[in-house]
Design a protein around this motif. Structure first.
Motif, mmCIF file in Angstrom:
data_model
loop_
_atom_site.group_PDB
_atom_site.id
_atom_site.type_symbol
_atom_site.label_atom_id
_atom_site.label_comp_id
_atom_site.label_asym_id
_atom_site.label_seq_id
_atom_site.Cartn_x
_atom_site.Cartn_y
_atom_site.Cartn_z
ATOM 1 N N GLY A 1 -34.267 -9.825 -38.989
ATOM 2 C CA GLY A 1 -33.953 -8.888 -38.005
ATOM 3 C C GLY A 1 -34.560 -8.736 -36.919
ATOM 4 O O GLY A 1 -35.782 -8.948 -36.474
ATOM 5 N N PRO A 2 -33.649 -7.923 -35.743
ATOM 6 C CA PRO A 2 -34.305 -7.901 -34.441
ATOM 7 C C PRO A 2 -35.244 -6.681 -34.071
ATOM 8 O O PRO A 2 -35.515 -6.129 -33.203
ATOM 9 C CB PRO A 2 -33.005 -7.695 -33.390
ATOM 10 N N ILE A 3 -35.915 -6.104 -35.088
ATOM 11 C CA ILE A 3 -36.423 -4.684 -35.034
ATOM 12 C C ILE A 3 -37.688 -4.981 -34.073
ATOM 13 O O ILE A 3 -37.828 -4.025 -33.295
ATOM 14 C CB ILE A 3 -36.906 -4.237 -36.471
ATOM 15 N N PHE A 4 -38.528 -6.078 -34.127
ATOM 16 C CA PHE A 4 -39.651 -6.041 -33.192
ATOM 17 C C PHE A 4 -39.126 -6.441 -31.909
ATOM 18 O O PHE A 4 -39.820 -5.852 -30.860
ATOM 19 C CB PHE A 4 -40.621 -6.997 -33.727
ATOM 20 N N ARG A 5 -38.330 -7.217 -31.765
ATOM 21 C CA ARG A 5 -37.658 -7.582 -30.514
ATOM 22 C C ARG A 5 -37.283 -6.055 -29.645
ATOM 23 O O ARG A 5 -37.238 -5.974 -28.522
ATOM 24 C CB ARG A 5 -36.583 -8.550 -30.504
ATOM 25 N N ASP A 6 -36.264 -5.441 -30.538
ATOM 26 C CA ASP A 6 -35.807 -4.323 -29.975
ATOM 27 C C ASP A 6 -37.040 -3.192 -29.581
ATOM 28 O O ASP A 6 -37.105 -2.553 -28.571
ATOM 29 C CB ASP A 6 -35.081 -3.451 -31.014
ATOM 30 N N LEU A 7 -38.119 -3.049 -30.500
ATOM 31 C CA LEU A 7 -39.310 -2.387 -30.142
ATOM 32 C C LEU A 7 -40.084 -2.688 -28.887
ATOM 33 O O LEU A 7 -40.349 -1.845 -27.904
ATOM 34 C CB LEU A 7 -40.407 -2.373 -31.222
ATOM 35 N N ALA A 8 -40.016 -3.912 -28.798
ATOM 36 C CA ALA A 8 -40.612 -4.673 -27.420
ATOM 37 C C ALA A 8 -39.757 -4.396 -26.136
ATOM 38 O O ALA A 8 -40.171 -4.029 -25.231
ATOM 39 C CB ALA A 8 -40.884 -6.071 -27.647
ATOM 40 N N ASN A 9 -38.595 -4.346 -26.342
ATOM 41 C CA ASN A 9 -37.606 -4.355 -24.976
ATOM 42 C C ASN A 9 -37.709 -2.911 -24.760
ATOM 43 O O ASN A 9 -37.495 -2.524 -23.575
ATOM 44 C CB ASN A 9 -36.258 -4.797 -25.893
ATOM 45 N N THR A 10 -37.551 -1.903 -25.822
ATOM 46 C CA THR A 10 -37.675 -0.515 -25.629
ATOM 47 C C THR A 10 -39.060 -0.044 -24.769
ATOM 48 O O THR A 10 -38.974 0.566 -23.915
ATOM 49 C CB THR A 10 -37.597 0.204 -26.631
ATOM 50 N N THR A 11 -39.993 -0.583 -25.265
ATOM 51 C CA THR A 11 -41.371 -0.356 -24.807
ATOM 52 C C THR A 11 -41.338 -0.949 -23.414
ATOM 53 O O THR A 11 -42.156 -0.352 -22.358
ATOM 54 C CB THR A 11 -42.328 -0.749 -25.637
ATOM 55 N N THR A 12 -40.808 -2.035 -23.154
ATOM 56 C CA THR A 12 -41.030 -2.745 -21.863
ATOM 57 C C THR A 12 -40.032 -1.995 -20.912
ATOM 58 O O THR A 12 -40.510 -1.822 -19.733
ATOM 59 C CB THR A 12 -40.393 -4.365 -22.055
ATOM 60 N N MET A 13 -38.981 -1.691 -21.124
ATOM 61 C CA MET A 13 -38.033 -0.777 -20.163
ATOM 62 C C MET A 13 -38.712 0.611 -19.896
ATOM 63 O O MET A 13 -38.833 0.860 -18.690
ATOM 64 C CB MET A 13 -36.783 -0.497 -21.066
ATOM 65 N N PHE A 14 -39.311 1.151 -20.779
ATOM 66 C CA PHE A 14 -40.252 2.418 -20.428
ATOM 67 C C PHE A 14 -41.356 2.027 -19.442
ATOM 68 O O PHE A 14 -41.745 2.849 -18.565
ATOM 69 C CB PHE A 14 -40.623 3.044 -21.622
ATOM 70 N N LEU A 15 -41.971 1.118 -19.779
ATOM 71 C CA LEU A 15 -43.344 0.772 -18.810
ATOM 72 C C LEU A 15 -42.998 0.322 -17.478
ATOM 73 O O LEU A 15 -43.629 0.544 -16.353
ATOM 74 C CB LEU A 15 -44.206 -0.555 -19.622
ATOM 75 N N LYS A 16 -41.662 -0.657 -17.445
ATOM 76 C CA LYS A 16 -41.336 -0.983 -15.950
ATOM 77 C C LYS A 16 -40.745 0.400 -15.330
ATOM 78 O O LYS A 16 -41.146 0.287 -13.963
ATOM 79 C CB LYS A 16 -40.189 -1.885 -16.259
ATOM 80 N N VAL A 17 -40.299 1.245 -15.833
ATOM 81 C CA VAL A 17 -39.880 2.409 -15.078
ATOM 82 C C VAL A 17 -41.306 3.080 -14.485
ATOM 83 O O VAL A 17 -41.041 3.554 -13.440
ATOM 84 C CB VAL A 17 -38.966 3.487 -15.886
ATOM 85 N N ILE A 18 -42.198 3.200 -15.384
ATOM 86 C CA ILE A 18 -43.436 3.759 -15.178
ATOM 87 C C ILE A 18 -44.080 3.278 -13.763
ATOM 88 O O ILE A 18 -44.651 3.857 -12.992
ATOM 89 C CB ILE A 18 -44.411 3.964 -16.190
ATOM 90 N N ALA A 19 -43.854 1.996 -13.839
ATOM 91 C CA ALA A 19 -44.608 1.180 -12.847
ATOM 92 C C ALA A 19 -43.939 1.267 -11.512
ATOM 93 O O ALA A 19 -44.483 1.200 -10.706
ATOM 94 C CB ALA A 19 -44.499 -0.253 -13.237
ATOM 95 N N THR A 20 -42.684 1.606 -11.571
ATOM 96 C CA THR A 20 -41.904 1.586 -10.424
ATOM 97 C C THR A 20 -42.252 3.228 -9.663
ATOM 98 O O THR A 20 -41.453 3.495 -8.337
ATOM 99 C CB THR A 20 -40.503 1.427 -10.677
ATOM 100 N N ILE A 21 -42.590 4.066 -10.268
ATOM 101 C CA ILE A 21 -42.469 5.343 -9.851
ATOM 102 C C ILE A 21 -43.466 5.386 -8.444
ATOM 103 O O ILE A 21 -44.535 5.046 -8.545
ATOM 104 C CB ILE A 21 -43.243 6.400 -10.853
ATOM 105 N N ASN A 22 -42.973 6.002 -7.356
ATOM 106 C CA ASN A 22 -43.566 5.933 -6.112
ATOM 107 C C ASN A 22 -43.957 7.553 -5.706
ATOM 108 O O ASN A 22 -43.221 7.736 -4.651
ATOM 109 C CB ASN A 22 -42.670 5.512 -5.127
ATOM 110 N N MET A 23 -44.845 7.985 -6.600
ATOM 111 C CA MET A 23 -45.072 9.326 -6.269
ATOM 112 C C MET A 23 -46.364 9.316 -5.098
ATOM 113 O O MET A 23 -47.418 8.221 -5.508
ATOM 114 C CB MET A 23 -45.604 9.944 -7.484
#
Length: 329
Positions: free
Chosen positions: A67-89
């Protein structure tokens, strides 16, 4: 006692019937006993280990799925981290430093203007309130950057813990599932904390922007402030070097606008964070049902390693966000 012997099944059932309810007991004595054991024994993991052992003896294994459970976990965490990285505060110190600039301008208005005039009083109050609001926004940004650095590192640690628990071609046991569920709880907590920080700074920026708009003061935002300073230039230039006053006005104004611009990034991050929280909750539910059903493949480990590397990069970049000043021109 031969645990593989069918005669031992009633004894095993009785033991589990005692252990499992005790782990959830609210009886003071039992609670104290469990608390005494907890530093040495993880009760849920202990129970899971026992169940794994007896399941392996008495129940045939189901064919595990890839099953894709760890792929999904990795993708979800990656999506979150990339958004964090782009914050221009803007850096928190840059926002906080706007407060003395705003108070200085209010002092100039008070000293140069005619205090008896209502317009003068309104402008002074507006600048004082806006200056104090920028300070509050800066303190929220300071907290976001500080707590965020810790949370990003914790996210990386949890992903590492998950990866180190897995090995190639292993089939998840009940103990593995319990451990992974605990790690997901930690990830969920960290993402939730990020969400709360985003909410706090969004609220602070909203408060600052409400003052900026000037509606409650009966003025047309900072535009009327600039007009006011133009009207007192002839008098003020006898006391101050007026070019410096104009520069202070411009820098203070642009500093506020940069903060308001950052709000859009915060809003986006907040929305993504909510989505990630939901995904983690769903992943927890899926993981609970993976006992003897998920086989670990090489791609699972590669995906998790990729998240670890990304976390390290985002952590370094996040630390720099609160150091490098945004040049205001």
């Amino acid at each position: 006692m031969n645990l593989a012997c069918p005669k031992s099944i009633p004894i095993i059932v009785v033991l589990l019937a005692i252990i499992v309810p005790l782990s959830h007991s609210e009886i003071p004595f039992i609670d104290s006993f469990i608390e005494y054991l907890e530093p040495w024994i993880d009760i849920p993991l202990f129970i899971s280990t026992i169940l794994d052992y007896f399941e392996a003896i008495y129940y045939p294994l189901a064919i595990p799925e890839d099953g894709p459970i760890f792929r999904d976990l990795a993708n979800t965490t990656t999506m979150f981290l990339k958004v964090i990285a782009t914050i221009n505060m803007p850096p928190s110190t840059q926002i906080i430093d706007q407060r003395p600039a705003g108070l200085f301008l209010a002092n100039v208005a008070d000293k140069v203007g005619r205090a008896s005039q209502m317009e003068n009083k309104i402008i002074i109050q507006y600048l004082n309130d806006l200056a104090e609001s920028t300070y509050q926004t800066g303190k929220k940004a300071e907290k976001l950057f500080s707590i965020g650095a810790y949370l990003i590192n914790r996210i990386g640690n949890e992903i590492t813990s998950i990866r180190e628990t897995l090995s190639l071609d292993m089939t998840l046991s009940r103990r593995n599932v319990t451990f992974l569920s605990n790690r997901l709880n930690k990830l969920l907590f960290q993402v939730t904390e990020f969400r709360d920080q985003f909410k706090a700074i969004r609220m602070a920026i909203d408060d600052e922007e409400r003052i900026w708009n000037g509606t409650q003061y009966g003025i047309n935002s900072f535009y009327d402030v600039e007009k006011y300073f133009e009207s007192i230039e002839s008098t003020g230039s006898k006391i101050y070097k007026w070019k410096n006053i104009v520069n202070n006005l411009t820098i203070f104004k642009l500093g506020c606008l940069v903060t308001f611009e950052a709000r859009r990034g915060i809003e986006t991050a907040l929305k993504i964070t909510e989505q990630v929280r939901i995904k983690f909750i769903q992943t927890k539910d899926v993981i609970r049902g993976l006992n003897k059903k998920k086989i670990v493949r090489k791609i699972d480990l590669i995906n998790l390693q990729g998240v670890e590397m990304l976390t390290e990069a985002v952590s370094v970049g996040w630390a720099e966000k609160d150091k490098s000043k945004i040049i205001i021109q």
